[in-house]
Enzyme design. Structure first.
Site, PDB file in Angstrom:
ATOM      1  N   ASP A  78       2.020  10.664  57.838  1.00  0.00           N
ATOM      2  CA  ASP A  78       1.114  11.807  58.009  1.00  0.00           C
ATOM      3  C   ASP A  78      -0.254  11.614  57.363  1.00  0.00           C
ATOM      4  O   ASP A  78      -0.416  10.901  56.378  1.00  0.00           O
ATOM      5  CB  ASP A  78       1.759  13.093  57.469  1.00  0.00           C
ATOM      6  CG  ASP A  78       2.197  12.961  56.000  1.00  0.00           C
ATOM      7  OD1 ASP A  78       2.722  11.890  55.620  1.00  0.00           O
ATOM      8  OD2 ASP A  78       1.992  13.922  55.232  1.00  0.00           O
ATOM      9  N   GLU A 136       4.939  13.703  54.657  1.00  0.00           N
ATOM     10  CA  GLU A 136       5.217  13.476  53.234  1.00  0.00           C
ATOM     11  C   GLU A 136       4.507  14.496  52.365  1.00  0.00           C
ATOM     12  O   GLU A 136       5.033  14.941  51.352  1.00  0.00           O
ATOM     13  CB  GLU A 136       4.787  12.052  52.830  1.00  0.00           C
ATOM     14  CG  GLU A 136       5.142  11.667  51.398  1.00  0.00           C
ATOM     15  CD  GLU A 136       4.253  12.292  50.346  1.00  0.00           C
ATOM     16  OE1 GLU A 136       4.793  12.755  49.323  1.00  0.00           O
ATOM     17  OE2 GLU A 136       3.037  12.347  50.535  1.00  0.00           O
ATOM     18  N   GLU A 137       3.276  14.870  52.774  1.00  0.00           N
ATOM     19  CA  GLU A 137       2.435  15.697  51.893  1.00  0.00           C
ATOM     20  C   GLU A 137       3.062  17.061  51.606  1.00  0.00           C
ATOM     21  O   GLU A 137       2.782  17.657  50.572  1.00  0.00           O
ATOM     22  CB  GLU A 137       1.022  15.861  52.482  1.00  0.00           C
ATOM     23  CG  GLU A 137       0.241  14.538  52.609  1.00  0.00           C
ATOM     24  CD  GLU A 137      -0.225  13.949  51.273  1.00  0.00           C
ATOM     25  OE1 GLU A 137      -0.100  14.621  50.242  1.00  0.00           O
ATOM     26  OE2 GLU A 137      -0.711  12.800  51.278  1.00  0.00           O
ATOM     27  N   HIS A 364      -6.844  11.338  48.468  1.00  0.00           N
ATOM     28  CA  HIS A 364      -7.225  12.655  49.028  1.00  0.00           C
ATOM     29  C   HIS A 364      -8.733  12.909  48.947  1.00  0.00           C
ATOM     30  O   HIS A 364      -9.173  14.011  49.239  1.00  0.00           O
ATOM     31  CB  HIS A 364      -6.450  13.816  48.378  1.00  0.00           C
ATOM     32  CG  HIS A 364      -4.967  13.745  48.604  1.00  0.00           C
ATOM     33  ND1 HIS A 364      -4.129  14.828  48.450  1.00  0.00           N
ATOM     34  CD2 HIS A 364      -4.156  12.721  48.989  1.00  0.00           C
ATOM     35  CE1 HIS A 364      -2.870  14.459  48.711  1.00  0.00           C
ATOM     36  NE2 HIS A 364      -2.877  13.179  49.034  1.00  0.00           N
TER      37      HIS A 364
END
Ligand SMILES: [Zn+2]
Ligand SMILES: [Zn+2]
Length: 392
Positions: A78, A136-137, A364
């Protein structure tokens, strides 16, 4: 087969795969294009492929010709809701979506590792499950486990990795025990009773209660839990009130609890129960009501001793210099913790930070990028860990 030579031959393919995923990032549980590409690639390697596991997840099974254990290797697919600010030819084509956590690299590395390991089919004692995980996030691993990813055949051990810019390119970090934080993302609503600020006795002021909550829960980390067990309670948002002279009805608090140790199974040491007890008592003492919700709950990533040793042995084969294998832990969340709760696992970090190549931005960040020359280290770690696990 000379593994290093083989990876070298496939290096261009590896980088092209990564750039293709980078150019076409997809958010969690929406990895449709990525999943299709992954499934096609695995089929071409001769693997048994299962699609749509936990919505967009893909699992490729390589059955060795000799009986043995089953090892899981995991990558996440993702991207994040971030507008990319890098000016590269493979820049994200999806507005507002970006691979800013290197999951594009993870997917590419595991695909190339699958291709190489599939050539070992006749020599393998056991099976390898290549797991490409969605979302995953925000904790997609749990959903894959619920849908049976650890069964048929039953997984005996697992390895996962993260490309990591805080660690210098050329290094690999492997540590024992908890290596990434357990995480609770919470939302607390403090409910008072509105009124005029000239007559607080006729109201219940949720702002005063909320400020007491913010301070009181800090005693968990400083006075309740062993200081050698890192516990971090942070508030990222406080919202409430509409005017200078109005006592609001409600205040919302949002934040995270992170911790770097295994939860005590009897619950006594768990930060979550302590957090809830303090909020309850602070609210009770002020006559306020409250509600607590959790957006994400994931356990710490916990490395198993034997698996750490295997990964360390593999890293020694990958790197020429032992001093490049370093210790490292951090409090970021990683839902691989859900796998490490179920099977003996190890999660390690592939250093990819290089200031000269611009790969020194935090994960990020809108200018996040990786050092593509380190992708080969990840592939080699996958390949060697699998061979060492099954055949040694
Ligand atoms: Zn991330
Ligand atoms: Zn990540």
């Amino acid at each position: 087969m000379d593994i290093k030579e083989k990876i070298n031959e496939l290096n261009e393919e590896l980088i092209n795969l990564r750039r293709d995923f980078h150019k076409h990032p997809e958010l969690g549980f929406e990895e449709v294009r990525t999943a299709k590409k992954v499934a096609d690639y695995l089929r071409d390697c001769g693997l048994e492929v299962t699609e749509n596991v936990a919505k967009t997840g893909v699992v490729g099974l390589l059955k060795g010709e000799k009986a043995g254990k089953t090892l899981m290797l995991r990558a996440d697919m993702d991207a994040l809701p971030i507008q990319e600010q890098n000016d590269v030819e493979y820049k994200s084509e999806n507005d507002g979506v970006m691979h800013a956590c290197a999951h594009d690299g993870h997917t590419a590395m595991l695909l190339v590792a699958a291709k190489i390991l599939s050539e070992y089919k006749s020599e393998l004692n056991g099976n390898i499950k290549f797991v490409f995980q969605p979302n995953e996030e925000t904790a997609g691993a749990r959903k894959m486990i619920e849908e049976g990813v650890l069964e048929n055949p039953k997984v005996d051990g697992a390895f996962g990795l993260h490309l990591w810019t805080p660690i210098e390119s050329g290094k690999i970090a492997i540590s024992h025990g908890a290596v990434m934080g357990g995480l609770y993302e919470f939302e607390v609503k403090i409910k008072g009773q509105g009124g005029h600020t000239s007559a607080p006795h006729t109201a219940i002021d949720p702002i005063l209660v909320a400020s007491n909550v913010v301070q009181s829960v800090q005693s968990i980390q400083t006075r309740e839990i062993d200081p050698l067990k890192p516990t971090l309670i942070m508030f990222g948002q406080i919202n409430g009130g509409t005017a200078t002279n109005v006592i609001p009805e409600e205040v919302d608090l949002r934040g995270t609890i992170r911790y770097l140790y295994r939860d005590d199974p009897d619950g006594e040491e768990r930060p979550k129960e302590r957090f809830e007890r303090i909020i309850k008592n602070v609210c009770d003492s002020h006559r306020a009501e409250y509600e607590i919700d959790y957006i994400v709950e994931s356990p710490p990533v916990y490395n198993h001793k034997d698996m750490v040793e295997l990964a360390y042995e593999s890293a020694q084969e990958v790197l020429d210099d032992k001093s490049k294998i370093v210790d490292y832990t951090n409090l970021a969340g990683e839902d691989f913790g859900d796998f490490s709760d179920e099977v003996p696992s190890t999660f390690f970090f592939i250093g990819t930070g290089n200031k000269e190549k611009g790969s020194d931005f935090a994960h990020h960040h809108p200018r996040f990028n990786i050092d593509e020359d380190t992708l080969a280290n990840g592939v080699e770690m996958h390949v060697r860990s699998a061979l060492n696990y099954l055949n040694k």
